[in-house]
Design a protein around this motif. Structure first.
Motif, PDB file in Angstrom:
ATOM      1  N   ARG A   7       0.751  -0.862  -0.141  1.00  0.00           N
ATOM      2  CA  ARG A   7      -0.467   0.070  -0.272  1.00  0.00           C
ATOM      3  C   ARG A   7       0.553   0.760  -0.208  1.00  0.00           C
ATOM      4  O   ARG A   7       0.902   2.246  -0.820  1.00  0.00           O
ATOM      5  CB  ARG A   7      -0.303  -0.101   1.021  1.00  0.00           C
ATOM      6  CG  ARG A   7      -1.817   1.107   1.625  1.00  0.00           C
ATOM      7  CD  ARG A   7      -2.437   1.703   2.189  1.00  0.00           C
ATOM      8  NE  ARG A   7      -4.038   0.156   2.146  1.00  0.00           N
ATOM      9  CZ  ARG A   7      -4.237  -0.157   4.052  1.00  0.00           C
ATOM     10  NH1 ARG A   7      -3.927   0.228   5.095  1.00  0.00           N
ATOM     11  NH2 ARG A   7      -4.556  -0.895   3.729  1.00  0.00           N
ATOM     12  N   ARG A   8       1.540   1.217   0.784  1.00  0.00           N
ATOM     13  CA  ARG A   8       2.870   2.058   0.806  1.00  0.00           C
ATOM     14  C   ARG A   8       3.593   3.058  -0.509  1.00  0.00           C
ATOM     15  O   ARG A   8       3.561   3.287  -1.227  1.00  0.00           O
ATOM     16  CB  ARG A   8       3.933   2.239   2.226  1.00  0.00           C
ATOM     17  CG  ARG A   8       3.581   2.579   2.971  1.00  0.00           C
ATOM     18  CD  ARG A   8       4.558   2.687   4.827  1.00  0.00           C
ATOM     19  NE  ARG A   8       3.967   1.711   5.349  1.00  0.00           N
ATOM     20  CZ  ARG A   8       4.841   1.439   6.370  1.00  0.00           C
ATOM     21  NH1 ARG A   8       6.317   1.278   6.214  1.00  0.00           N
ATOM     22  NH2 ARG A   8       3.957   1.210   7.464  1.00  0.00           N
ATOM     23  N   THR A   9       3.751   1.671  -0.977  1.00  0.00           N
ATOM     24  CA  THR A   9       4.707   1.465  -2.615  1.00  0.00           C
ATOM     25  C   THR A   9       3.107   1.919  -3.628  1.00  0.00           C
ATOM     26  O   THR A   9       4.121   3.606  -4.021  1.00  0.00           O
ATOM     27  CB  THR A   9       5.012   0.127  -2.749  1.00  0.00           C
ATOM     28  OG1 THR A   9       6.157  -0.481  -1.481  1.00  0.00           O
ATOM     29  CG2 THR A   9       5.550   0.530  -4.352  1.00  0.00           C
ATOM     30  N   LEU A  10       2.619   1.546  -3.493  1.00  0.00           N
ATOM     31  CA  LEU A  10       1.556   2.269  -4.307  1.00  0.00           C
ATOM     32  C   LEU A  10       1.764   3.675  -3.995  1.00  0.00           C
ATOM     33  O   LEU A  10       0.869   4.151  -5.208  1.00  0.00           O
ATOM     34  CB  LEU A  10       0.005   1.393  -4.449  1.00  0.00           C
ATOM     35  CG  LEU A  10      -1.154   1.537  -5.666  1.00  0.00           C
ATOM     36  CD1 LEU A  10      -0.251   0.802  -7.174  1.00  0.00           C
ATOM     37  CD2 LEU A  10      -1.883   0.700  -5.192  1.00  0.00           C
ATOM     38  N   GLY A  11       0.819   4.262  -2.625  1.00  0.00           N
ATOM     39  CA  GLY A  11       0.896   5.452  -2.559  1.00  0.00           C
ATOM     40  C   GLY A  11       1.934   6.205  -3.271  1.00  0.00           C
ATOM     41  O   GLY A  11       1.826   7.589  -3.478  1.00  0.00           O
ATOM     42  N   VAL A  13       3.747   5.924  -5.850  1.00  0.00           N
ATOM     43  CA  VAL A  13       4.103   5.884  -7.213  1.00  0.00           C
ATOM     44  C   VAL A  13       2.745   6.538  -7.457  1.00  0.00           C
ATOM     45  O   VAL A  13       3.046   7.467  -8.490  1.00  0.00           O
ATOM     46  CB  VAL A  13       3.016   4.374  -8.249  1.00  0.00           C
ATOM     47  CG1 VAL A  13       3.088   4.165  -9.188  1.00  0.00           C
ATOM     48  CG2 VAL A  13       4.451   3.191  -7.517  1.00  0.00           C
ATOM     49  N   PHE A  14       1.437   6.507  -6.780  1.00  0.00           N
ATOM     50  CA  PHE A  14       0.711   7.315  -7.447  1.00  0.00           C
ATOM     51  C   PHE A  14       1.271   9.132  -6.941  1.00  0.00           C
ATOM     52  O   PHE A  14       0.922   9.659  -8.273  1.00  0.00           O
ATOM     53  CB  PHE A  14      -0.819   7.501  -5.999  1.00  0.00           C
ATOM     54  CG  PHE A  14      -1.711   5.683  -7.014  1.00  0.00           C
ATOM     55  CD1 PHE A  14      -1.888   6.568  -8.591  1.00  0.00           C
ATOM     56  CD2 PHE A  14      -2.246   5.250  -6.301  1.00  0.00           C
ATOM     57  CE1 PHE A  14      -2.303   5.585  -9.185  1.00  0.00           C
ATOM     58  CE2 PHE A  14      -2.832   4.114  -7.140  1.00  0.00           C
ATOM     59  CZ  PHE A  14      -3.141   4.312  -8.491  1.00  0.00           C
ATOM     60  N   LEU A  15       1.863   9.390  -5.855  1.00  0.00           N
ATOM     61  CA  LEU A  15       1.986   9.881  -5.293  1.00  0.00           C
ATOM     62  C   LEU A  15       3.150  11.157  -6.687  1.00  0.00           C
ATOM     63  O   LEU A  15       2.924  12.674  -7.010  1.00  0.00           O
ATOM     64  CB  LEU A  15       2.953  10.221  -4.144  1.00  0.00           C
ATOM     65  CG  LEU A  15       3.395  11.969  -3.331  1.00  0.00           C
ATOM     66  CD1 LEU A  15       2.786  12.424  -3.347  1.00  0.00           C
ATOM     67  CD2 LEU A  15       4.094  11.303  -2.247  1.00  0.00           C
ATOM     68  N   HIS A  16       4.338  10.184  -6.924  1.00  0.00           N
ATOM     69  CA  HIS A  16       4.781  11.071  -8.205  1.00  0.00           C
ATOM     70  C   HIS A  16       4.326  11.210  -8.936  1.00  0.00           C
ATOM     71  O   HIS A  16       4.504  11.973 -10.049  1.00  0.00           O
ATOM     72  CB  HIS A  16       6.546   9.211  -7.721  1.00  0.00           C
ATOM     73  CG  HIS A  16       7.182   9.305  -6.753  1.00  0.00           C
ATOM     74  ND1 HIS A  16       7.854  10.525  -6.770  1.00  0.00           N
ATOM     75  CD2 HIS A  16       7.538   8.943  -6.245  1.00  0.00           C
ATOM     76  CE1 HIS A  16       8.701  10.573  -5.355  1.00  0.00           C
ATOM     77  NE2 HIS A  16       8.144   9.305  -4.976  1.00  0.00           N
ATOM     78  N   SER A  22       1.336  17.273 -12.863  1.00  0.00           N
ATOM     79  CA  SER A  22       1.174  18.087 -11.592  1.00  0.00           C
ATOM     80  C   SER A  22       2.590  19.440 -12.899  1.00  0.00           C
ATOM     81  O   SER A  22       2.528  20.060 -13.567  1.00  0.00           O
ATOM     82  CB  SER A  22       1.316  18.531 -10.891  1.00  0.00           C
ATOM     83  OG  SER A  22       0.798  20.212 -10.365  1.00  0.00           O
ATOM     84  N   ALA A  23       3.705  18.497 -12.703  1.00  0.00           N
ATOM     85  CA  ALA A  23       4.770  19.342 -13.601  1.00  0.00           C
ATOM     86  C   ALA A  23       4.640  19.845 -14.817  1.00  0.00           C
ATOM     87  O   ALA A  23       5.117  20.903 -15.310  1.00  0.00           O
ATOM     88  CB  ALA A  23       5.423  18.617 -13.159  1.00  0.00           C
ATOM     89  N   LEU A  24       4.190  18.936 -15.630  1.00  0.00           N
ATOM     90  CA  LEU A  24       4.412  18.333 -16.919  1.00  0.00           C
ATOM     91  C   LEU A  24       2.820  19.373 -17.169  1.00  0.00           C
ATOM     92  O   LEU A  24       3.196  20.126 -18.171  1.00  0.00           O
ATOM     93  CB  LEU A  24       3.576  17.156 -17.738  1.00  0.00           C
ATOM     94  CG  LEU A  24       4.982  16.241 -17.313  1.00  0.00           C
ATOM     95  CD1 LEU A  24       4.481  14.692 -17.719  1.00  0.00           C
ATOM     96  CD2 LEU A  24       6.069  16.827 -18.379  1.00  0.00           C
ATOM     97  N   LEU A  25       1.806  19.544 -16.483  1.00  0.00           N
ATOM     98  CA  LEU A  25       0.561  20.468 -16.782  1.00  0.00           C
ATOM     99  C   LEU A  25       1.351  21.931 -16.814  1.00  0.00           C
ATOM    100  O   LEU A  25       0.691  22.869 -17.715  1.00  0.00           O
ATOM    101  CB  LEU A  25      -0.261  20.303 -16.330  1.00  0.00           C
ATOM    102  CG  LEU A  25      -1.316  18.433 -16.679  1.00  0.00           C
ATOM    103  CD1 LEU A  25      -2.334  18.925 -15.814  1.00  0.00           C
ATOM    104  CD2 LEU A  25      -1.603  18.820 -18.247  1.00  0.00           C
ATOM    105  N   SER A  26       1.747  22.348 -15.823  1.00  0.00           N
ATOM    106  CA  SER A  26       2.202  23.757 -15.354  1.00  0.00           C
ATOM    107  C   SER A  26       3.391  23.940 -16.343  1.00  0.00           C
ATOM    108  O   SER A  26       3.381  25.076 -17.101  1.00  0.00           O
ATOM    109  CB  SER A  26       2.891  23.428 -14.225  1.00  0.00           C
ATOM    110  OG  SER A  26       2.193  23.219 -13.047  1.00  0.00           O
TER     111      SER A  26
END
Length: 109
Positions: A7-11, A13-16, A22-26
């Protein structure tokens, strides 16, 4: 324990993935703003290039040429972008009733 680690690893991955998205859209928005709203700067560059070419404007005794802007004068950032000494920024009368920016008076000395 194993399930909690997944669950921590999956979280993570989603965070990154979210931060990367967000960085690409900005970055794409910044690039779009520069490309789509830089027309006044490109216009000044073109005018300065034309007048800097001695084939177009080589008479030193000629009167200054005026670059006129209308009611969208605020999109043209400054008369300092008109690099040729014979170019002057001027304003066309429009619906704006306030005070417009003016260059400093030229004095010798």
């Amino acid at each position: 324990s194993n399930r909690e680690a997944n669950r921590r690893t999956l979280g993570g991955v989603f965070l990154h993935a979210g931060l990367t998205l967000s960085a690409l859209l900005s970055a794409s928005r910044c690039i779009a703003m520069v490309q789509n709203y830089a027309a006044p700067l490109r216009a000044y560059t073109t005018v300065s290039d034309v007048f800097s070419d001695p084939r177009n404007f080589n008479n030193n005794k000629a009167a200054p040429a005026h670059v006129c802007v209308g009611k969208e004068w605020y999109r043209f950032p400054s008369h300092y972008l008109l690099e040729h000494p014979k170019l002057r920024l001027a304003y066309l009368k429009s619906g704006f009733g306030g005070q417009l920016p003016q260059p400093f008076l030229e004095v010798e000395g």
